[in-house]
Design a protein around this motif. Structure first.
Motif, PDB file in Angstrom:
ATOM      1  N   ALA A  24      80.503  23.934  56.738  1.00 34.46           N
ATOM      2  CA  ALA A  24      81.530  24.957  57.015  1.00 34.46           C
ATOM      3  C   ALA A  24      82.429  25.157  55.794  1.00 34.46           C
ATOM      4  CB  ALA A  24      82.345  24.548  58.238  1.00 34.46           C
ATOM      5  N   ASP A  25      82.800  24.060  55.125  1.00 31.87           N
ATOM      6  CA  ASP A  25      83.645  24.161  53.909  1.00 31.87           C
ATOM      7  C   ASP A  25      82.935  24.984  52.830  1.00 31.87           C
ATOM      8  OD1 ASP A  25      85.598  22.659  54.987  1.00 31.87           O
ATOM      9  OD2 ASP A  25      85.198  20.834  53.818  1.00 31.87           O
ATOM     10  N   ILE A  26      81.663  24.668  52.630  1.00 29.62           N
ATOM     11  CA  ILE A  26      80.901  25.331  51.558  1.00 29.62           C
ATOM     12  C   ILE A  26      80.679  26.808  51.910  1.00 29.62           C
ATOM     13  CG2 ILE A  26      78.657  25.373  50.367  1.00 29.62           C
ATOM     14  CD1 ILE A  26      78.716  22.223  50.707  1.00 29.62           C
ATOM     15  N   LEU A  27      80.379  27.076  53.172  1.00 31.78           N
ATOM     16  CA  LEU A  27      80.175  28.478  53.574  1.00 31.78           C
ATOM     17  C   LEU A  27      81.476  29.266  53.481  1.00 31.78           C
ATOM     18  CD1 LEU A  27      77.625  27.981  56.434  1.00 31.78           C
ATOM     19  CD2 LEU A  27      77.225  29.157  54.289  1.00 31.78           C
ATOM     20  N   PRO A  34      77.844  38.821  48.806  1.00 31.21           N
ATOM     21  CA  PRO A  34      77.306  39.950  49.567  1.00 31.21           C
ATOM     22  C   PRO A  34      75.932  39.660  50.178  1.00 31.21           C
ATOM     23  CG  PRO A  34      77.011  40.331  47.234  1.00 31.21           C
ATOM     24  CD  PRO A  34      77.708  39.019  47.356  1.00 31.21           C
ATOM     25  N   LEU A  35      75.917  38.747  51.127  1.00 33.54           N
ATOM     26  CA  LEU A  35      74.647  38.436  51.806  1.00 33.54           C
ATOM     27  C   LEU A  35      74.710  38.939  53.242  1.00 33.54           C
ATOM     28  CD1 LEU A  35      73.774  34.778  50.696  1.00 33.54           C
ATOM     29  CD2 LEU A  35      72.417  36.830  50.244  1.00 33.54           C
ATOM     30  N   SER A  36      73.566  39.337  53.767  1.00 33.25           N
ATOM     31  CA  SER A  36      73.493  39.773  55.163  1.00 33.25           C
ATOM     32  C   SER A  36      73.690  38.547  56.060  1.00 33.25           C
ATOM     33  CB  SER A  36      72.115  40.366  55.432  1.00 33.25           C
ATOM     34  OG  SER A  36      71.139  39.341  55.261  1.00 33.25           O
ATOM     35  N   LEU A  40      72.896  34.644  55.121  1.00 29.34           N
ATOM     36  CA  LEU A  40      73.850  33.533  55.280  1.00 29.34           C
ATOM     37  C   LEU A  40      73.287  32.459  56.203  1.00 29.34           C
ATOM     38  CD1 LEU A  40      77.231  35.464  55.487  1.00 29.34           C
ATOM     39  CD2 LEU A  40      76.578  33.807  53.722  1.00 29.34           C
ATOM     40  N   PHE A  41      72.544  32.879  57.227  1.00 31.63           N
ATOM     41  CA  PHE A  41      71.884  31.932  58.129  1.00 31.63           C
ATOM     42  C   PHE A  41      70.935  31.045  57.302  1.00 31.63           C
ATOM     43  CE2 PHE A  41      68.651  30.322  60.917  1.00 31.63           C
ATOM     44  CZ  PHE A  41      69.138  30.301  62.216  1.00 31.63           C
ATOM     45  N   LEU A 136      71.386  37.396  44.906  1.00 33.22           N
ATOM     46  CA  LEU A 136      72.280  38.289  45.638  1.00 33.22           C
ATOM     47  C   LEU A 136      71.877  39.737  45.411  1.00 33.22           C
ATOM     48  CD1 LEU A 136      75.668  36.546  44.744  1.00 33.22           C
ATOM     49  CD2 LEU A 136      74.348  36.339  46.854  1.00 33.22           C
ATOM     50  N   PRO A 137      72.048  40.560  46.432  1.00 35.61           N
ATOM     51  CA  PRO A 137      71.749  41.985  46.214  1.00 35.61           C
ATOM     52  C   PRO A 137      72.731  42.565  45.204  1.00 35.61           C
ATOM     53  CG  PRO A 137      72.735  41.621  48.384  1.00 35.61           C
ATOM     54  CD  PRO A 137      72.528  40.275  47.772  1.00 35.61           C
ATOM     55  N   LYS A 138      72.269  43.541  44.444  1.00 32.41           N
ATOM     56  CA  LYS A 138      73.135  44.177  43.443  1.00 32.41           C
ATOM     57  C   LYS A 138      74.258  44.936  44.132  1.00 32.41           C
ATOM     58  CE  LYS A 138      70.823  42.918  39.854  1.00 32.41           C
ATOM     59  NZ  LYS A 138      71.362  41.693  39.251  1.00 32.41           N
ATOM     60  N   ARG A 139      75.477  44.726  43.630  1.00 30.99           N
ATOM     61  CA  ARG A 139      76.606  45.509  44.158  1.00 30.99           C
ATOM     62  C   ARG A 139      76.541  46.911  43.578  1.00 30.99           C
ATOM     63  NH1 ARG A 139      80.972  42.022  46.112  1.00 30.99           N
ATOM     64  NH2 ARG A 139      80.630  39.896  45.383  1.00 30.99           N
TER      65      ARG A 139
END
Lengths: 141, 108
Positions: A24-27, A34-36, A40-41, A136-139
């Protein structure tokens, strides 16, 4: 070209009851990436699998021996290093948990899931440090 | 995580709610041990997260059920949870159904 880079390090006691708190701390540190929801799961699952393996098989559940975790974010990827204090292992020796003879086994799926769900997963030479990379997806803009 | 057991057409339905992880898997195992049955459906509709210890616990329960000549079905898997079964090829091992009704119908 210079890119924004953030780094945070953690030392987690080798006690399985600490896995959820550390995760939880790391998340929380990763909450701006920018992850879906699915991404993140995957990240959470791989992080927890790596922590559990490091605590159980590396540090032999000795709470006084910490698992060292380094989390690095830049605009391209998230890199998570998980290091235990054990002698390491040969990842090539792990049985393929998806072979029909092995499906009923109750061990060996953690490393397999990490390799499938992360974009890169590499152990150091002796096998006591794992580097996991999620791109990560490109912003836009 | 909570586990509620209900009876449906002679089938023990284990309705799991929450996360099945390294901390909660022993609890899940215990609820199967305290209410053993030859006809089991595990309803995962309200399971938001499962890790390899959770998958291993379900494999363990499936093995025990089959050894006793029984059958076990899973129902209500979210897209994400189902994808973990597919990646690990456990979808070949388990009887997976979209709804609880379909799972009970198959197992009973």
């Amino acid at each position: 070209m210079t890119k924004d880079r953030e780094l945070k390090e953690y030392r987690v006691p080798s006690d399985l009851s600490e896995v959820q708190r550390a995760s939880a701390d790391i998340l929380d540190f990763l909450k701006t990436v920018p992850l879906s929801e699915g991404g993140l799961f995957d990240l959470r699952l791989c992080l927890e699998e790596a922590l559990i393996n490091a605590m159980k098989y590396g540090n032999r559940l000795r709470p006084e021996v910490p698992v060292e975790v380094g989390v690095e974010i830049d605009s391209d990827e998230v890199r998570i290093r998980v290091k235990d204090q054990g002698p390491g292992f040969d990842v090539a020796q792990l049985a393929d948990c998806t072979q029909s003879d092995n499906l009923l086994r109750t061990r060996g799926r953690g490393v397999y899931l990490i390799r499938k769900l992360m974009d890169r997963a590499e152990y150091n030479a002796c096998g006591n440090e794992l580097l996991m990379v999620k791109r990560l997806p490109k912003r836009r803009g | 995580m909570t586990v509620k057991v209900i009876q449906r057409d002679g089938v023990n339905v284990f309705q799991v709610n929450g996360e099945i992880n390294i901390s909660t898997s022993p609890e899940l195992r215990k609820s199967f041990e305290t209410q053993p049955s030859k006809k089991i459906v595990v309803d995962l509709e309200k399971v938001s997260y499962i890790d390899s210890s959770g998958l291993a616990t379900l494999v363990e329960i499936l093995k025990k059920t089959k050894m006793q000549g029984g059958s076990l079905g899973l129902s209500g898997l979210s897209e994400k949870v189902r994808s973990l079964f597919e990646i690990t090829k456990l979808d070949k091992l388990f009887s997976i159904h979209p709804t609880l009704d379909a799972a009970v119908e198959k197992v009973r």
